[in-house]
Design an enzyme around this catalytic site. Structure first.
Site, mmCIF file in Angstrom:
data_model
loop_
_atom_site.group_PDB
_atom_site.id
_atom_site.type_symbol
_atom_site.label_atom_id
_atom_site.label_comp_id
_atom_site.label_asym_id
_atom_site.label_seq_id
_atom_site.Cartn_x
_atom_site.Cartn_y
_atom_site.Cartn_z
ATOM 1 N N LYS A 1 0.676 -1.065 0.074
ATOM 2 C CA LYS A 1 0.071 0.073 0.042
ATOM 3 C C LYS A 1 0.894 1.316 0.031
ATOM 4 O O LYS A 1 0.461 2.191 -0.775
ATOM 5 C CB LYS A 1 -0.723 -0.170 1.103
ATOM 6 C CG LYS A 1 -1.934 -1.097 1.311
ATOM 7 C CD LYS A 1 -2.895 -0.933 2.441
ATOM 8 C CE LYS A 1 -2.259 -0.817 3.917
ATOM 9 N NZ LYS A 1 -1.423 -2.213 4.215
ATOM 10 N N ARG B 1 -9.172 0.807 9.195
ATOM 11 C CA ARG B 1 -8.831 -0.520 9.529
ATOM 12 C C ARG B 1 -9.794 -1.427 10.267
ATOM 13 O O ARG B 1 -9.591 -2.659 10.523
ATOM 14 C CB ARG B 1 -7.548 -0.558 10.208
ATOM 15 C CG ARG B 1 -6.180 -0.832 9.583
ATOM 16 C CD ARG B 1 -5.090 -0.649 10.478
ATOM 17 N NE ARG B 1 -3.748 -1.318 10.329
ATOM 18 C CZ ARG B 1 -2.976 -0.813 9.563
ATOM 19 N NH1 ARG B 1 -3.167 0.682 9.179
ATOM 20 N NH2 ARG B 1 -1.775 -1.331 9.595
ATOM 21 N N ARG C 1 12.132 -5.414 4.684
ATOM 22 C CA ARG C 1 12.133 -4.294 4.076
ATOM 23 C C ARG C 1 12.919 -3.131 5.118
ATOM 24 O O ARG C 1 12.890 -3.309 6.376
ATOM 25 C CB ARG C 1 10.709 -3.843 3.734
ATOM 26 C CG ARG C 1 9.830 -3.524 5.079
ATOM 27 C CD ARG C 1 8.331 -3.318 4.637
ATOM 28 N NE ARG C 1 7.429 -3.196 5.786
ATOM 29 C CZ ARG C 1 5.993 -2.907 5.700
ATOM 30 N NH1 ARG C 1 5.401 -2.877 4.473
ATOM 31 N NH2 ARG C 1 5.363 -2.592 6.793
ATOM 32 N N ARG D 1 11.579 -0.665 10.353
ATOM 33 C CA ARG D 1 10.456 -0.464 11.416
ATOM 34 C C ARG D 1 10.553 -1.452 12.754
ATOM 35 O O ARG D 1 10.828 -2.547 12.470
ATOM 36 C CB ARG D 1 9.291 -0.738 10.844
ATOM 37 C CG ARG D 1 8.656 0.578 9.929
ATOM 38 C CD ARG D 1 7.492 0.534 9.138
ATOM 39 N NE ARG D 1 6.391 -0.213 9.759
ATOM 40 C CZ ARG D 1 5.218 -0.185 9.240
ATOM 41 N NH1 ARG D 1 5.055 0.036 8.214
ATOM 42 N NH2 ARG D 1 4.293 -0.848 9.940
ATOM 43 N N ARG E 1 0.091 -8.887 13.523
ATOM 44 C CA ARG E 1 -0.465 -7.704 12.462
ATOM 45 C C ARG E 1 -1.365 -8.632 11.434
ATOM 46 O O ARG E 1 -2.324 -8.017 11.283
ATOM 47 C CB ARG E 1 0.655 -7.136 11.912
ATOM 48 C CG ARG E 1 1.330 -6.308 12.869
ATOM 49 C CD ARG E 1 2.784 -5.773 12.245
ATOM 50 N NE ARG E 1 2.744 -4.858 10.921
ATOM 51 C CZ ARG E 1 3.700 -4.487 10.212
ATOM 52 N NH1 ARG E 1 4.812 -5.138 10.490
ATOM 53 N NH2 ARG E 1 3.435 -3.726 9.253
HETATM 54 P P1 AMP Z 1 0.957 0.616 8.929
HETATM 55 O O1 AMP Z 1 2.412 1.399 8.887
HETATM 56 O O2 AMP Z 1 -0.092 1.141 8.060
HETATM 57 O O3 AMP Z 1 1.482 -0.883 8.839
HETATM 58 O O4 AMP Z 1 0.702 0.876 10.399
HETATM 59 C C1 AMP Z 1 1.553 0.455 11.577
HETATM 60 C C2 AMP Z 1 0.652 0.415 12.777
HETATM 61 O O5 AMP Z 1 0.266 1.696 13.197
HETATM 62 C C3 AMP Z 1 -0.260 -0.543 12.885
HETATM 63 O O6 AMP Z 1 0.121 -2.013 12.985
HETATM 64 C C4 AMP Z 1 -1.311 0.005 13.935
HETATM 65 O O7 AMP Z 1 -0.764 -0.240 15.367
HETATM 66 C C5 AMP Z 1 -1.160 1.337 13.836
HETATM 67 N N1 AMP Z 1 -2.133 1.988 12.810
HETATM 68 C C6 AMP Z 1 -1.871 2.576 11.725
HETATM 69 N N2 AMP Z 1 -2.894 2.732 11.098
HETATM 70 C C7 AMP Z 1 -4.136 2.172 12.024
HETATM 71 C C8 AMP Z 1 -5.454 2.522 11.980
HETATM 72 N N3 AMP Z 1 -6.278 2.964 10.915
HETATM 73 N N4 AMP Z 1 -5.924 1.959 13.134
HETATM 74 C C9 AMP Z 1 -5.365 1.549 14.168
HETATM 75 N N5 AMP Z 1 -4.195 1.179 14.167
HETATM 76 C C10 AMP Z 1 -3.535 1.657 13.156
#
Ligand code: AMP
Length: 217
Positions: A13, A88, A127, A161, A172
């Site tokens: 994404k 989400r 990554r 990360r 996740r």
């Molecule tokens: P991402 O970079 O999108 O993979 O997000 C990393 C982490 O941020 C996720 O595993 C969640 O802990 C938190 N996070 C990101 N977006 C959301 C969301 N829309 N709702 C809840 N937690 C989020």
């Protein structure tokens, strides 16, 4: 273009959003990036979110709903935006529908990237990004031309990360299937959903997305 990118962690994404924002000249609204910035700045939101993110769980709906609603009011979102990693949960999707209605904004498409679980784990565990310019790399799929030097800016400050490890990735993925995958049905019912094959290399997947958006079906 007003777009949501849906898909499990590691589906691409963020990578695809970066290519799409260049083409459309609109901002990428990544709740993950916004939360990571809040964690780094040690804001009250960041302090609440840190442990939850490191465990691979979801930050509360209230927090992300507010962040996104505020961000959509910024002038750079006037001509469009790409939501990456939000919504989400069904609660977030419902809130977003209401917020967009209130702001008089119509969503064009919800693109869901489909990728096999095995491939997701492989992508996520390898990554890393340039800490200076944010360019993304991968141990197997995309190494810098010169070892340890960013192709874009020449920096050697690379970052991984905290949640990109096999253990957290399992949580996740589970969180995705439990809380986020019902959004496929939600947006299918709203007639916005487009399923795109997310297997293959970055340009191939980008071409798949552009074809879907350009043809509108
Ligand atoms: P991402 O970079 O999108 O993979 O997000 C990393 C982490 O941020 C996720 O595993 C969640 O802990 C938190 N996070 C990101 N977006 C959301 C969301 N829309 N709702 C809840 N937690 C989020």
């Amino acid at each position: 273009m007003r777009l949501i990118l849906l898909g499990p962690p590691g589906a691409g994404k963020g990578t695809q959003a970066k290519l799409l924002i260049e083409h459309y000249g609109i901002p990428q609204l990544s709740t993950g990036d916004m939360l990571r910035a809040a964690v780094a700045a040690e804001t009250p939101t960041g302090l609440k979110a840190k442990a939850i993110m490191e465990a691979g769980k979801l930050v509360s709906d209230d927090i992300v709903n507010e962040i996104v609603s505020d961000r959509l009011d910024e002038p750079d979102c006037k001509e469009g935006f790409i939501l990456d990693g939000y919504p989400r949960t069904l609660e977030q999707a419902d809130t977003l529908t209401t917020v967009l209605e209130q702001k008089g904004i119509e969503l064009d498409y919800v693109v869901q990237l489909d990728v096999d679980d095995e491939q997701l784990i492989e992508r996520v565990s390898g990554r890393y990004t340039c800490g200076n310019c944010g360019e993304g790399y991968h141990d197997i799929f995309k190494r810098p031309a010169v070892e340890n030097v960013c192709d874009q800016c020449g920096s050697s400050d690379f970052k991984r990360r905290a949640d990109d490890n096999a253990e957290t990735m399992r949580t996740r993925l589970l969180t995705y299937y439990k809380s986020t995958s019902p959004l496929t049905g939600y947006y299918y019912a709203m007639k916005n959903l487009r399923l795109v094959d997310g297997m293959g290399d970055i340009p191939e997947i980008y071409a798949n997305i552009r074809k879907t958006l350009d043809e509108g079906n």
